[in-house]
Design a protein around this motif. Structure first.
Motif, mmCIF file in Angstrom:
data_model
loop_
_atom_site.group_PDB
_atom_site.id
_atom_site.type_symbol
_atom_site.label_atom_id
_atom_site.label_comp_id
_atom_site.label_asym_id
_atom_site.label_seq_id
_atom_site.Cartn_x
_atom_site.Cartn_y
_atom_site.Cartn_z
ATOM 1 N N HIS A 247 0.847 -1.182 0.000
ATOM 2 C CA HIS A 247 0.000 0.000 0.000
ATOM 3 C C HIS A 247 0.894 1.249 0.000
ATOM 4 O O HIS A 247 1.891 1.310 0.717
ATOM 5 N N PRO A 248 0.549 2.262 -0.801
ATOM 6 C CA PRO A 248 1.415 3.437 -0.891
ATOM 7 C C PRO A 248 1.663 4.131 0.438
ATOM 8 O O PRO A 248 2.760 4.668 0.657
ATOM 9 N N HIS A 249 0.695 4.112 1.349
ATOM 10 C CA HIS A 249 0.907 4.765 2.643
ATOM 11 C C HIS A 249 2.077 4.138 3.384
ATOM 12 O O HIS A 249 2.935 4.834 3.938
ATOM 13 N N GLY A 250 2.122 2.798 3.410
ATOM 14 C CA GLY A 250 3.199 2.111 4.108
ATOM 15 C C GLY A 250 4.536 2.320 3.431
ATOM 16 O O GLY A 250 5.556 2.559 4.090
ATOM 17 N N ARG B 175 8.557 13.252 0.650
ATOM 18 C CA ARG B 175 7.276 12.573 0.442
ATOM 19 C C ARG B 175 6.883 12.570 -1.032
ATOM 20 O O ARG B 175 6.403 11.566 -1.549
ATOM 21 N N ASP C 25 8.719 -1.663 9.738
ATOM 22 C CA ASP C 25 8.728 -1.325 8.324
ATOM 23 C C ASP C 25 9.913 -1.973 7.616
ATOM 24 O O ASP C 25 10.881 -1.317 7.258
ATOM 25 N N GLU D 147 6.184 9.258 -3.386
ATOM 26 C CA GLU D 147 4.945 9.076 -4.141
ATOM 27 C C GLU D 147 5.227 8.837 -5.620
ATOM 28 O O GLU D 147 4.622 7.958 -6.252
ATOM 29 N N GLU E 123 1.813 -6.218 3.474
ATOM 30 C CA GLU E 123 1.489 -5.190 4.446
ATOM 31 C C GLU E 123 2.138 -5.580 5.772
ATOM 32 O O GLU E 123 1.924 -6.692 6.252
ATOM 33 N N TRP F 292 6.669 5.326 -6.211
ATOM 34 C CA TRP F 292 5.612 4.311 -6.136
ATOM 35 C C TRP F 292 4.809 4.286 -7.432
ATOM 36 O O TRP F 292 4.588 3.220 -8.021
ATOM 37 N N ILE G 148 5.463 4.830 1.425
ATOM 38 C CA ILE G 148 5.880 6.227 1.534
ATOM 39 C C ILE G 148 6.377 6.539 2.936
ATOM 40 O O ILE G 148 7.407 7.197 3.117
ATOM 41 N N ARG G 149 5.674 6.052 3.954
ATOM 42 C CA ARG G 149 6.105 6.280 5.335
ATOM 43 C C ARG G 149 7.483 5.673 5.577
ATOM 44 O O ARG G 149 8.370 6.302 6.172
#
Length: 223
Positions: free
Chosen positions: A156-159, A184, A221, A188, A216, A191, A161-162
């Protein structure tokens, strides 16, 4: 860090005309769980999964060496560790062997072939996230390997990117100049570009030769 793939060099010493044996390529952006997947795959007795080889992006070993000089030379370590394990030798001996092949003008395609020969019945797995940033590099896998298999690893892009932000990977991509994007924004873009390139590439590959895996992290991470 990723430079455009140069034109084919058929006159490179040791170049072979036949395709290399089948290999597996894990395709993903960085920080997508590829290291964890590599370790899991490497636990299978019929698979050989070293760290990032960074071979497919270059035509010759000398070109690769030049690209990863100075502070970037840590990217050379994956191939050294691969030769070290495949040949059951020390890191120093593996590095010396690769350096000798660089001086001979050996192509990266030929190092793949030698490495595969040393593995016997084991199947080589190449997990190098930078490949996904250039469609020409992805296409080279089809050109130089016999029916390669691909694992499209999606996080997932949120994971992703974080994790990219926490690892400060922009410092690797832009060592010598001010980045044109925030950390950030760069994550993005990587990805989006990586998965766009992978999806377009796999659309032209027979469906039985690629598999999609979703990752996930529950805690932490991993890359």
């Amino acid at each position: 860090r990723v430079r455009p793939l140069g034109p084919p060099m058929p006159s490179v010493a040791g170049t072979v005309s036949a395709k290399n044996p089948r290999a597996v390529f894990v395709l993903s952006p960085p920080r997508s769980g590829s290291t964890l997947l590599r370790v899991m795959l490497g636990g299978h007795p019929r698979l050989f999964a070293p760290p990032e080889l960074e071979l497919l992006s270059y035509r010759t070993l000398a070109e690769r060496r030049q690209a990863f000089s100075g502070r970037d030379n840590f990217w050379l370590e994956g191939a050294i560790r691969a030769v070290m394990e495949a040949r059951d030798c020390s890191a120093e001996a593996a590095a010396e062997q690769i350096e000798a092949l660089e001086r001979e003008g050996l192509g990266t395609r030929d190092l793949y072939r030698r490495l595969q020969g040393w593995l016997g019945e084991r199947l080589l797995v190449d997990k190098t996230p930078s490949y996904a940033l250039d469609p020409a590099i992805l296409a080279r896998a089809e050109e130089e390997f016999e029916e390669p298999f691909y694992i499209h690893l999606i996080r997932h892009p949120h994971g992703m990117i974080r994790s990219f932000e926490e690892a400060k990977l922009d410092q690797i991509f832009f060592r010598d100049r001010e980045p044109p994007f925030s950390r950030r924004e760069l994550a993005e873009l990587i990805w989006l570009v990586s998965h766009g390139n992978i999806s377009t590439f796999l659309a032209g590959v027979p469906r039985e030769r690629w598999h999609e895996v979703r990752f996930e992290a529950l805690t932490g991470d991993p890359e």
